[in-house]
Design a protein around this motif. Structure first.
Motif, PDB file in Angstrom:
ATOM      1  N   ARG A  11       0.862  -1.182   0.000  1.00  0.00           N
ATOM      2  CA  ARG A  11       0.000   0.000   0.000  1.00  0.00           C
ATOM      3  C   ARG A  11       0.894   1.226   0.000  1.00  0.00           C
ATOM      4  O   ARG A  11       1.680   1.433   0.923  1.00  0.00           O
ATOM      5  CB  ARG A  11      -0.902   0.002   1.224  1.00  0.00           C
ATOM      6  CG  ARG A  11      -1.858   1.153   1.242  1.00  0.00           C
ATOM      7  CD  ARG A  11      -2.866   0.993   2.377  1.00  0.00           C
ATOM      8  NE  ARG A  11      -3.712   2.153   2.470  1.00  0.00           N
ATOM      9  CZ  ARG A  11      -4.839   2.315   1.811  1.00  0.00           C
ATOM     10  NH1 ARG A  11      -5.264   1.374   1.017  1.00  0.00           N
ATOM     11  NH2 ARG A  11      -5.560   3.399   1.961  1.00  0.00           N
ATOM     12  N   LEU A  12       0.768   2.022  -1.028  1.00  0.00           N
ATOM     13  CA  LEU A  12       1.545   3.240  -1.151  1.00  0.00           C
ATOM     14  C   LEU A  12       0.905   4.318  -0.305  1.00  0.00           C
ATOM     15  O   LEU A  12      -0.282   4.606  -0.433  1.00  0.00           O
ATOM     16  CB  LEU A  12       1.594   3.690  -2.617  1.00  0.00           C
ATOM     17  CG  LEU A  12       2.326   4.989  -2.899  1.00  0.00           C
ATOM     18  CD1 LEU A  12       3.810   4.845  -2.556  1.00  0.00           C
ATOM     19  CD2 LEU A  12       2.162   5.379  -4.353  1.00  0.00           C
ATOM     20  N   GLN A  13       1.687   4.882   0.595  1.00  0.00           N
ATOM     21  CA  GLN A  13       1.184   5.976   1.411  1.00  0.00           C
ATOM     22  C   GLN A  13       1.824   7.260   0.914  1.00  0.00           C
ATOM     23  O   GLN A  13       3.045   7.420   0.959  1.00  0.00           O
ATOM     24  CB  GLN A  13       1.512   5.753   2.877  1.00  0.00           C
ATOM     25  CG  GLN A  13       0.746   4.584   3.457  1.00  0.00           C
ATOM     26  CD  GLN A  13       0.948   4.448   4.950  1.00  0.00           C
ATOM     27  OE1 GLN A  13       1.950   4.888   5.485  1.00  0.00           O
ATOM     28  NE2 GLN A  13      -0.014   3.842   5.605  1.00  0.00           N
ATOM     29  N   LEU A  14       0.989   8.146   0.442  1.00  0.00           N
ATOM     30  CA  LEU A  14       1.467   9.418  -0.083  1.00  0.00           C
ATOM     31  C   LEU A  14       1.661  10.408   1.046  1.00  0.00           C
ATOM     32  O   LEU A  14       0.883  10.461   1.993  1.00  0.00           O
ATOM     33  CB  LEU A  14       0.469   9.986  -1.092  1.00  0.00           C
ATOM     34  CG  LEU A  14       0.200   9.115  -2.321  1.00  0.00           C
ATOM     35  CD1 LEU A  14      -0.880   9.760  -3.175  1.00  0.00           C
ATOM     36  CD2 LEU A  14       1.471   8.925  -3.119  1.00  0.00           C
ATOM     37  N   ILE A  15       2.714  11.192   0.938  1.00  0.00           N
ATOM     38  CA  ILE A  15       2.963  12.261   1.886  1.00  0.00           C
ATOM     39  C   ILE A  15       2.535  13.556   1.212  1.00  0.00           C
ATOM     40  O   ILE A  15       3.061  13.916   0.160  1.00  0.00           O
ATOM     41  CB  ILE A  15       4.451  12.314   2.272  1.00  0.00           C
ATOM     42  CG1 ILE A  15       4.863  11.009   2.931  1.00  0.00           C
ATOM     43  CG2 ILE A  15       4.719  13.504   3.182  1.00  0.00           C
ATOM     44  CD1 ILE A  15       6.348  10.899   3.186  1.00  0.00           C
ATOM     45  N   VAL A  16       1.579  14.212   1.800  1.00  0.00           N
ATOM     46  CA  VAL A  16       1.047  15.440   1.211  1.00  0.00           C
ATOM     47  C   VAL A  16       1.542  16.613   2.041  1.00  0.00           C
ATOM     48  O   VAL A  16       1.349  16.655   3.251  1.00  0.00           O
ATOM     49  CB  VAL A  16      -0.501  15.411   1.186  1.00  0.00           C
ATOM     50  CG1 VAL A  16      -1.056  16.708   0.614  1.00  0.00           C
ATOM     51  CG2 VAL A  16      -0.988  14.213   0.397  1.00  0.00           C
TER      52      VAL A  16
END
Length: 79
Positions: A49-54
């Motif tokens: 699961r790719l967790q994006l950093i915003v």
């Protein structure tokens, strides 16, 4: 065959504990684990699961998403 590997210390410690629990050598435990892994490809896959950093920020004057060259110039300190 004799080889040298660099392994994570925690993995080696856990393998040594398991080898002691089962009464087998560390070499035999690693051989069996590798053999099992190679004979069952894909069975140990974990879901990724790719967790994006915003990050929030403010636009830089003179740079838009449509102007790649201006972005490069700004990043390189020429803008």
């Amino acid at each position: 065959m004799k080889i040298t590997l660099n392994l994570d210390d925690r993995v080696v410690r856990a393998a040594k504990v398991r080898a002691a629990e089962t009464g087998e050598t560390l070499t035999r435990l690693i051989e069996n684990a590798l053999r099992d892994h190679l004979s069952n490809p894909g069975t140990e896959r974990r879901d990724f699961r790719l967790q994006l950093i915003v990050k929030r920020g403010t636009p830089v004057p003179g740079v838009t998403v449509d102007d790649r060259d201006a972005l490069y110039e700004m990043m390189e300190g020429r803008g």
